[in-house]
Design a protein around this motif. Sequence first.
Motif, short mmCIF file in Angstrom:
data_model
loop_
_atom_site.label_atom_id
_atom_site.label_comp_id
_atom_site.label_asym_id
_atom_site.label_seq_id
_atom_site.Cartn_x
_atom_site.Cartn_y
_atom_site.Cartn_z
N ARG A 48 1.11 -1.00 0.20
CA ARG A 48 0.24 0.08 0.13
C ARG A 48 0.90 0.88 0.28
O ARG A 48 0.08 2.21 -0.94
N LYS A 56 -3.48 10.34 -2.83
CA LYS A 56 -3.36 10.25 -1.63
C LYS A 56 -2.97 9.22 -2.18
O LYS A 56 -3.16 7.80 -2.55
N TRP A 58 -2.59 5.11 -0.64
CA TRP A 58 -3.38 4.01 0.38
C TRP A 58 -2.51 3.80 1.56
O TRP A 58 -3.95 3.32 2.47
N GLU A 60 -1.81 5.73 3.61
CA GLU A 60 -2.41 6.75 4.45
C GLU A 60 -3.08 6.85 4.67
O GLU A 60 -4.27 7.67 5.32
N SER A 61 -4.02 6.04 4.29
CA SER A 61 -5.87 5.99 3.92
C SER A 61 -6.33 5.46 5.39
O SER A 61 -5.88 4.13 6.07
#
Length: 61
Positions: A48, A56, A58, A60-61
């Motif tokens: 990720r 953005k 992934w 940091e999601s």
Amino acid sequence: MPTLHIELFAGRTPEKKRELVEALTSETCRVLGCEPGAVDIILIDVERENWATGGKMWSES
């Protein structure tokens, strides 16, 4: 011979990957009229932290 390159997030089980390649092989043969032995599938696991969508990461999601 069709060769499919599939990039997906790392972490899928071998069973899920097997299910995926069986389904992709079956559909490829149906649509293209080829034998299963002619279909190569390369699965590329991507962490990720190495994937972004819409600016953005992934991870940091």
